[in-house]
Design an enzyme around this catalytic site. Sequence first.
Site, PDB file in Angstrom:
ATOM      1  N   LYS A   1      92.644  46.850  10.505  1.00 47.06           N
ATOM      2  CA  LYS A   1      92.446  48.204   9.978  1.00 47.06           C
ATOM      3  C   LYS A   1      91.020  48.314   9.444  1.00 47.06           C
ATOM      4  O   LYS A   1      90.639  47.605   8.511  1.00 47.06           O
ATOM      5  CB  LYS A   1      93.451  48.479   8.866  1.00 47.06           C
ATOM      6  CG  LYS A   1      93.249  49.836   8.223  1.00 47.06           C
ATOM      7  CD  LYS A   1      94.315  50.110   7.172  1.00 47.06           C
ATOM      8  CE  LYS A   1      94.083  51.449   6.503  1.00 47.06           C
ATOM      9  NZ  LYS A   1      95.102  51.717   5.486  1.00 47.06           N
TER      10      LYS A   1
ATOM     11  N   LYS B   1      93.576  49.924  14.171  1.00 47.59           N
ATOM     12  CA  LYS B   1      93.458  51.267  13.616  1.00 47.59           C
ATOM     13  C   LYS B   1      92.072  51.485  13.025  1.00 47.59           C
ATOM     14  O   LYS B   1      91.631  50.633  12.268  1.00 47.59           O
ATOM     15  CB  LYS B   1      94.524  51.398  12.527  1.00 47.59           C
ATOM     16  CG  LYS B   1      94.419  52.606  11.667  1.00 47.59           C
ATOM     17  CD  LYS B   1      95.332  52.478  10.500  1.00 47.59           C
ATOM     18  CE  LYS B   1      95.039  53.661   9.617  1.00 47.59           C
ATOM     19  NZ  LYS B   1      95.643  53.610   8.346  1.00 47.59           N
TER      20      LYS B   1
HETATM   21  C1  PBG Z   1      96.968  53.972   3.597  1.00 48.81           C
HETATM   22  C2  PBG Z   1      96.800  54.494   4.955  1.00 48.81           C
HETATM   23  C3  PBG Z   1      95.739  55.245   5.482  1.00 48.81           C
HETATM   24  C4  PBG Z   1      96.123  55.600   6.777  1.00 48.81           C
HETATM   25  C5  PBG Z   1      97.363  55.025   7.015  1.00 48.81           C
HETATM   26  N1  PBG Z   1      97.764  54.317   5.887  1.00 48.81           N
HETATM   27  C6  PBG Z   1      94.495  55.768   4.901  1.00 48.81           C
HETATM   28  C7  PBG Z   1      93.526  54.915   4.260  1.00 48.81           C
HETATM   29  O1  PBG Z   1      93.499  53.685   4.407  1.00 48.81           O
HETATM   30  O2  PBG Z   1      92.726  55.495   3.531  1.00 48.81           O
HETATM   31  C8  PBG Z   1      95.328  56.470   7.701  1.00 48.81           C
HETATM   32  C9  PBG Z   1      96.105  57.166   8.748  1.00 48.81           C
HETATM   33  C10 PBG Z   1      95.413  58.304   9.386  1.00 48.81           C
HETATM   34  O3  PBG Z   1      94.264  58.665   9.075  1.00 48.81           O
HETATM   35  O4  PBG Z   1      96.056  58.907  10.258  1.00 48.81           O
HETATM   36  N2  PBG Z   1      96.344  52.831   3.248  1.00 48.81           N
END
Ligand code: PBG
Length: 331
Positions: free
Chosen positions: A196, A252
């Site tokens: 991520k 992601k």
């Molecule tokens: C929470 C989380 C996030 C997303 C999924 N889980 C945002 C972040 O890390 O700030 C993003 C998902 C999206 O933008 O569709 N940690």
Amino acid sequence: MEKIFYTLTQRRLRTDAHIRELTASVKLSHKSFIQPLFVDEALITPRAIDGLSNVQVDTVSSILHTIEQDLQNGIKKFLLFPVPAQKQEHSFDFTFAVSVIKHIKQQFGETVWLAADLCLCSYTTHGHCGILNESHTKLINHKTVDVLTRYATQLAAAGADCIAPSDMMDGRIAAIRTQLDVLGFDDVSIMSYAAKFSSQFYGPFRDACHSAPNTSGLKSRKSYQISPFNSNDAIASALRDEKEGADMLMVKPAALYTDVIANLKQQTLKPIAAYHVSGEYAAIESLVEKGLANREAVHTEVWAALQRAGADIIISYAARNAKAWIEQIEY
Ligand code: PBG
């Protein structure tokens, strides 16, 4: 003058839609898709999300209707984001998330497969994904993992089929897997947000979950999410999560990180999930709204790219359209 004949080499297979369809190396199916769902405890009526057309933040009762509609559209797998009304710095209360899962499972049982996002960013006053030190300058790994592990067991006990940790702490997969097994939730799977990245493409999501970091201390998530400038870290984190017991590995954002998907695919036999995130979806929708792209064609083109790269699972805000759009693909 003599006429020159060029021999068709590749174009013969592009002659018509039949042969293009027949020879396509990628064939999509809605069965690979997961639909994200948002539920906010503070809402009385559902709320639209800026940039995310066809997605809303639901209330505890409207979520059932949303799922009902999605089931009619052939989507049965979901990723749930519960947003509690009360924000805290410590002592988090997970009863809202637990009640939403129970509510959904009571209504739909095994008809739906429900993954629960596991993170603290929508719980904390400062919007970070875990517990900060007193001066708000550092995120404390072990304290956060302890809380997340407790949260994960509550989600599993409520009926979640899968836990999806998105916090990016080190060691959380092993801690969660161990605790789930100790408590007898050995059939609850873990889909790790393994690679991520710290991305600008989460904007619409943070609006939906009130989770943008807002402290004068730690300003960004860069000390726990992966730098877009470091693909080695992404692969190392994903392989580490696999060793710790993750069943599925997520990359992601997705479309800008197909190199990471393709590279990871060479190094693991675990299924890879590509999360086409809120900002990626919103960017595409804005092209469509301006009349600059065809909606079905542009989304399915992105999905094809993810699958070509090696994604087995696609998490998309347009999952609920996947069946209809995939049927209409013009190869
Ligand atoms: C929470 C989380 C996030 C997303 C999924 N889980 C945002 C972040 O890390 O700030 C993003 C998902 C999206 O933008 O569709 N940690």
